[in-house]
Design an enzyme around this catalytic site. Structure first.
Site, PDB file in Angstrom:
ATOM      1  N   LYS A   1       0.854  -1.196   0.000  1.00 27.24           N
ATOM      2  CA  LYS A   1       0.000   0.000   0.000  1.00 27.24           C
ATOM      3  C   LYS A   1       0.885   1.239   0.000  1.00 27.24           C
ATOM      4  O   LYS A   1       1.917   1.272   0.702  1.00 27.24           O
ATOM      5  CB  LYS A   1      -0.897  -0.033   1.250  1.00 27.24           C
ATOM      6  CG  LYS A   1      -1.962   1.046   1.308  1.00 27.24           C
ATOM      7  CD  LYS A   1      -2.826   0.881   2.573  1.00 27.24           C
ATOM      8  CE  LYS A   1      -3.947   1.887   2.669  1.00 27.24           C
ATOM      9  NZ  LYS A   1      -4.794   1.692   3.861  1.00 27.24           N
TER      10      LYS A   1
ATOM     11  N   SER B   1      -9.781   1.577   2.909  1.00 25.00           N
ATOM     12  CA  SER B   1      -8.929   2.350   2.042  1.00 25.00           C
ATOM     13  C   SER B   1      -7.860   1.527   1.321  1.00 25.00           C
ATOM     14  O   SER B   1      -7.248   2.026   0.384  1.00 25.00           O
ATOM     15  CB  SER B   1      -8.229   3.436   2.851  1.00 25.00           C
ATOM     16  OG  SER B   1      -7.383   2.858   3.825  1.00 25.00           O
TER      17      SER B   1
ATOM     18  N   SER C   1      -9.971  -0.743   7.145  1.00 28.54           N
ATOM     19  CA  SER C   1      -9.409  -0.604   5.797  1.00 28.54           C
ATOM     20  C   SER C   1      -8.667  -1.802   5.228  1.00 28.54           C
ATOM     21  O   SER C   1      -8.299  -1.780   4.050  1.00 28.54           O
ATOM     22  CB  SER C   1      -8.481   0.602   5.749  1.00 28.54           C
ATOM     23  OG  SER C   1      -9.225   1.762   5.542  1.00 28.54           O
TER      24      SER C   1
HETATM   25  N1  GLN Z   1     -13.273   3.859   6.302  1.00 30.78           N
HETATM   26  C1  GLN Z   1     -12.702   4.344   7.520  1.00 30.78           C
HETATM   27  C2  GLN Z   1     -12.318   5.791   7.355  1.00 30.78           C
HETATM   28  O1  GLN Z   1     -12.636   6.337   6.373  1.00 30.78           O
HETATM   29  C3  GLN Z   1     -11.549   3.489   7.907  1.00 30.78           C
HETATM   30  C4  GLN Z   1     -10.329   3.815   7.155  1.00 30.78           C
HETATM   31  C5  GLN Z   1      -9.160   3.011   7.593  1.00 30.78           C
HETATM   32  O2  GLN Z   1      -9.291   1.991   8.260  1.00 30.78           O
HETATM   33  N2  GLN Z   1      -7.988   3.492   7.245  1.00 30.78           N
HETATM   34  O3  GLN Z   1     -11.696   6.366   8.186  1.00 30.78           O
END
Ligand code: GLN
Length: 490
Positions: free
Chosen positions: A78, A153, A177
């Site tokens: 990532k 994400s 995410s």
């Molecule tokens: N979807 C969540 C957010 O927007 C979690 C994102 C994540 O785990 N990095 O913060």
């Protein structure tokens, strides 16, 4: 030949490389070719020149492949992990052109085990999002249906593994995410115990929640990556590693184990699609068939997880993102004076969601409101952790659907941040409590209102540092589910 290589799991490929049946170069080249054909926008950078790949991929690992658990394994990383000399942007325009002077510990640990970087994957900007539509470099497409989101994400990492553009990947999970995109793409994703893996060199979003973990085709591969990733790191004082390391999973049944189904995140949860519910219930029945004990339990404060998370995570993000000032990294937009330079750089460099979070977080931390928002959210967080503690006095694990829905259409939720935030309803409580959880593909279901059959994830969470036990239970479950890439569960 090449297609046969692509079908190997990481564990099998590593065996072949170790035995000399397959060379690391041959395997890397096969994957490099796959990654070059990326039609999902999964990658932001790829190791496209062999010489460069060798440079990045540690020649030493090649020469001394024997015995290394990941010898010659290409890995998609990532783009939130710093990689020395390789562009690292966290999918933000504000970091365009940034090449870090050092490599994140998680990536170094993988390399030390013999892995080589295949590419850097697309993501929601600074890991803020659940659909990968917040990337500064365009959305990632779901390999099951290119009109749908891969989740986020870590959407690029999930799509790369599910779309056969990488044999395995790593991502980060702050509120879901890793697990949510894994669920939406039909692969395995694990968020380890907070502190199991070093955060050093992982671009910070919400430091008290962020954890690195694997996205893989199966549970065995997740365990292999976890073995390499976990460990205490003097550069991250919140890292502990896992005592005794990670055991290779081998369980064939679930006898002697108990599983609690929290009604707040299952039967009573709103917004869970009927197809997701069906797959969840079928999987719970399978646990019983495998000899596991299942009973309903409660996590009374879990429904407040989203509210607490969307105060705490933006608060931490607003502080962490203060460093992007046009002076130290990436983009600089020249202005009349210093203040204008700061303002114009941040205005141009950050996307809409990142700006929304910075405003939310700054407001929640402002004097006069600190106690009402941040203080209260911290207390909710403690309550959620206590709920889990209580559940684990009675049960070995807690199980829930990973995501309330299957993959949704691109654009379906972009105008409604609250609907988007609800994607994390079942995954947010675990990072708030610091505990580990895995998502395994459990079957396929149609979205409510009809459409193609799409993967559904099943989440298994356990107490802090039960990472090996979770992998072991997930392994037994995975065998019994028999999920197939091309047609769901057998
Ligand atoms: N979807 C969540 C957010 O927007 C979690 C994102 C994540 O785990 N990095 O913060």
């Amino acid at each position: 030949m090449e297609s046969e290589l692509i079908e190997l799991t990481v564990a099998r490929a590593a065996d072949r490389i170790r035995s000399g049946e397959l060379t690391a170069d041959e395997y890397f080249d096969a994957w490099r070719e796959r990654a070059a054909g990326d039609s999902l926008n999964a990658y932001l950078w790829r190791a496209d020149v062999k010489a460069q790949a060798d440079l990045e991929g540690s020649r030493a690992a090649q020469e001394d492949a024997d015995g290394r658990s990941l010898a010659g394994i290409p890995i998609a990383v990532k783009d939130i992990f710093c990689t020395e000399g390789i562009p690292t942007t966290a999918a933000s325009r504000i970091l365009e052109g940034y090449r870090p002077p050092y490599t994140a510990t998680a990536v170094r640990n993988l390399r030390r085990s013999g892995a080589r970087i295949l590419g850097k994957t697309n993501m929601d900007e600074f890991a803020m999002g659940s659909s990968n539509e917040n990337s500064g470099y365009g959305p990632v497409l779901n390999p099951w249906d290119s009109g749908r989101v891969p989740g986020g994400s870590s959407g690029g990492s999930a799509a790369a593994v599910a779309g056969r553009l990488a044999p395995c990947a790593i991502g980060t999970d702050t509120g879901g995410s890793i697990r949510q995109p894994a669920a939406l793409c039909g692969i395995v994703g694990m968020k380890p115990t907070y502190g199991a893996v070093s955060r050093y060199g992982m671009i910070a979003f919400a430091s008290s929640l962020d954890q690195c973990g694997p996205l893989t085709r199966d549970v065995t591969d997740a365990a292999l990556l976890m073995q390499a990733l976990e460990g205490r790191d003097p550069c991250d004082s919140t890292s502990l590693g896992i005592d005794g390391g990670i055991e290779p999973p081998s369980r064939e049944d679930l006898r002697g184990l108990s599983f609690g189904v929290p009604r707040e995140l299952a039967s009573e949860a709103e917004g869970i699609e009927s197809g997701v519910r069906e797959v969840f219930e079928r999987t719970v029945a399978l646990i019983e068939e495998l000899g596991g004990e299942v009973a309903e339990t409660e996590l009374p404060h879990a429904p407040h997880g989203i509210s607490a998370y969307y105060v705490l995570a933006p608060a931490e993000a607003s502080a962490n993102l203060a460093r992007y000032d046009g002076v130290r990294y990436g983009l600089r937009v020249a202005g009349e004076d210093l203040t204008e330079m700061y303002e114009d750089t941040r205005a141009r460099g950050f996307g809409a969601e990142v700006k929304r979070r910075i405003m939310l977080g700054t407001y929640a931390l402002s004097s006069g409101y600190y106690e009402a928002y941040y203080g209260r959210a911290q207390r909710v967080r403690t309550k959620i952790a206590e709920d889990f503690k209580k559940a684990f006095e009675r049960f070995d694990f807690v199980v829930t659907p990973t995501s309330p829905t299957v993959a949704f259409k691109l654009g379906a939720k972009t105008d409604d941040p609250l609907a988007m935030y609800m994607n994390d309803y079942c995954t947010v409580p675990m990072p708030l409590a610091g505990i580990p959880a895995i998502s395994v593909p459990a079957g396929v279901a149609q979205p409510d209102g009809g459409g193609p059959e799409l993967p559904v994830g099943f989440q298994v969470a356990g107490p802090a540092f039960s990472d090996s036990a979770i992998l072991d239970a997930a392994y037994a479950l995975e065998r019994a589910i028999g999920f197939r890439r091309d047609g769901g569960a057998e």
